[in-house]
Design an enzyme around this catalytic site. Sequence first.
Site, PDB file in Angstrom:
ATOM      1  N   HIS A  37       0.845  -1.206   0.000  1.00 49.50           N
ATOM      2  CA  HIS A  37       0.000   0.000   0.000  1.00 49.50           C
ATOM      3  C   HIS A  37       0.880   1.255   0.000  1.00 49.50           C
ATOM      4  O   HIS A  37       0.575   2.232  -0.687  1.00 49.50           O
ATOM      5  CB  HIS A  37      -0.887   0.036   1.246  1.00 49.50           C
ATOM      6  CG  HIS A  37      -1.861  -1.096   1.357  1.00 49.50           C
ATOM      7  ND1 HIS A  37      -1.759  -2.084   2.313  1.00 49.50           N
ATOM      8  CD2 HIS A  37      -2.980  -1.396   0.640  1.00 49.50           C
ATOM      9  CE1 HIS A  37      -2.770  -2.926   2.202  1.00 49.50           C
ATOM     10  NE2 HIS A  37      -3.523  -2.543   1.176  1.00 49.50           N
ATOM     11  N   GLY A 147      -2.852  -1.720  -7.408  1.00 53.34           N
ATOM     12  CA  GLY A 147      -1.714  -2.639  -7.435  1.00 53.34           C
ATOM     13  C   GLY A 147      -1.876  -3.730  -8.473  1.00 53.34           C
ATOM     14  O   GLY A 147      -2.965  -4.284  -8.654  1.00 53.34           O
ATOM     15  N   GLN A 148      -0.754  -4.040  -9.116  1.00 55.36           N
ATOM     16  CA  GLN A 148      -0.716  -5.151 -10.069  1.00 55.36           C
ATOM     17  C   GLN A 148      -0.984  -6.482  -9.353  1.00 55.36           C
ATOM     18  O   GLN A 148      -1.377  -7.462  -9.973  1.00 55.36           O
ATOM     19  CB  GLN A 148       0.674  -5.182 -10.711  1.00 55.36           C
ATOM     20  CG  GLN A 148       0.780  -6.059 -11.931  1.00 55.36           C
ATOM     21  CD  GLN A 148       2.192  -6.027 -12.480  1.00 55.36           C
ATOM     22  OE1 GLN A 148       2.939  -5.072 -12.255  1.00 55.36           O
ATOM     23  NE2 GLN A 148       2.572  -7.061 -13.185  1.00 55.36           N
ATOM     24  N   ASP A 150      -3.415  -7.277  -7.738  1.00 59.35           N
ATOM     25  CA  ASP A 150      -4.793  -7.675  -8.058  1.00 59.35           C
ATOM     26  C   ASP A 150      -5.033  -7.406  -9.539  1.00 59.35           C
ATOM     27  O   ASP A 150      -5.761  -6.478  -9.915  1.00 59.35           O
ATOM     28  CB  ASP A 150      -5.768  -6.895  -7.175  1.00 59.35           C
ATOM     29  CG  ASP A 150      -5.563  -7.216  -5.706  1.00 59.35           C
ATOM     30  OD1 ASP A 150      -6.034  -8.268  -5.265  1.00 59.35           O
ATOM     31  OD2 ASP A 150      -4.890  -6.431  -5.012  1.00 59.35           O
ATOM     32  N   ARG A 187      -4.057 -10.058   4.094  1.00 54.93           N
ATOM     33  CA  ARG A 187      -4.474 -11.365   4.609  1.00 54.93           C
ATOM     34  C   ARG A 187      -3.299 -12.182   5.141  1.00 54.93           C
ATOM     35  O   ARG A 187      -3.506 -13.132   5.890  1.00 54.93           O
ATOM     36  CB  ARG A 187      -5.231 -12.157   3.539  1.00 54.93           C
ATOM     37  CG  ARG A 187      -6.623 -11.614   3.263  1.00 54.93           C
ATOM     38  CD  ARG A 187      -7.384 -12.500   2.293  1.00 54.93           C
ATOM     39  NE  ARG A 187      -8.748 -12.045   2.072  1.00 54.93           N
ATOM     40  CZ  ARG A 187      -9.087 -11.104   1.173  1.00 54.93           C
ATOM     41  NH1 ARG A 187      -8.156 -10.542   0.423  1.00 54.93           N
ATOM     42  NH2 ARG A 187     -10.348 -10.747   1.038  1.00 54.93           N
TER      43      ARG A 187
END
Length: 282
Positions: A37, A147-148, A150, A187
């Site tokens: 992030h 972001g790449q 996702d 996660r």
Amino acid sequence: MYILRTKEEVNYNLQILPKSNKTIGLVPTMGALHQGHLELVKIAKQNSAYVVVSIFINPTQFNNQEDFEKYPKTLDKDLELLHKSGVDYLFMPDTVEIYPSRPTLSIDFGHLDKILEGSFRPGHFNGVGIVVSKLLNIVKPNIAFFGQKDLQQVAIIKRLVEDFSFDVKINVVPTVREEDGMALSSRNLRLDPESRQSARIISKALFFAKSELLAGNSWLSIRKKVNQMFESEPQAKLEYFEMVTSDSFHILDSIGNERNVSICAAAYISDIRLIDNISIFD
Ligand code: AMP
């Protein structure tokens, strides 16, 4: 850093900014922030005069109630990280602010939401499309950063922006990884030390498959070896491991003349579902 909780507060604070050539960059997140992030924030700062980060755990994009309830929350640390990164505004709405009523609209992304993440997480991309539309309408950024990590979400958002003519540029930031190759993800906080070790299998398999592909080996033989790798990792359960065109997400069984190719993977490590992907030619 100003903390904004309502649409009115966002409107008021962003409207009073000097208009002349001042770009507003938006970094949408669900919190539990990590270096991935912060990389988005860094690139946003380089490309915009004002950076708005949003933290909103969007209920409509979770197709699994337990995943939603157990989604990590580290607000104090998030605030400290954002403050240190020089973010100008944090938009942190509550659920009613974003969803005064349950949306009845649903977005059909065609092929893009029928495969991979779309097929294993029904309704997920509809929820993503709705919340990103809302955030773009509320913040009205000139650039939004994603972001790449996702990759399919990036394809979905580019489609959304084009089909709805949102006046925003989409900037895609490469995946930030741990030293052992594992992609950073909120996660990951849910993995115990043993699962964390097992989770390396995902990036290991992606890097392995990429080098095998570049060495000219067939996708069929690579897939077989990847399946064996996962079978020898008892905590890991592979959900999909596919080679696709990076924008349109058409599944490939050989590279052929394609140059925009990625491998996407999803796997459960114990009961935590993780995704990752790698681009073949970069
Ligand atoms: P999330 O909070 O998981 O919804 O992610 C917010 C944004 O951060 C999304 O655009 C993600 O793709 C991006 N992101 C998440 N993990 C990473 C990472 N490891 N590297 C780069 N960007 C990431």
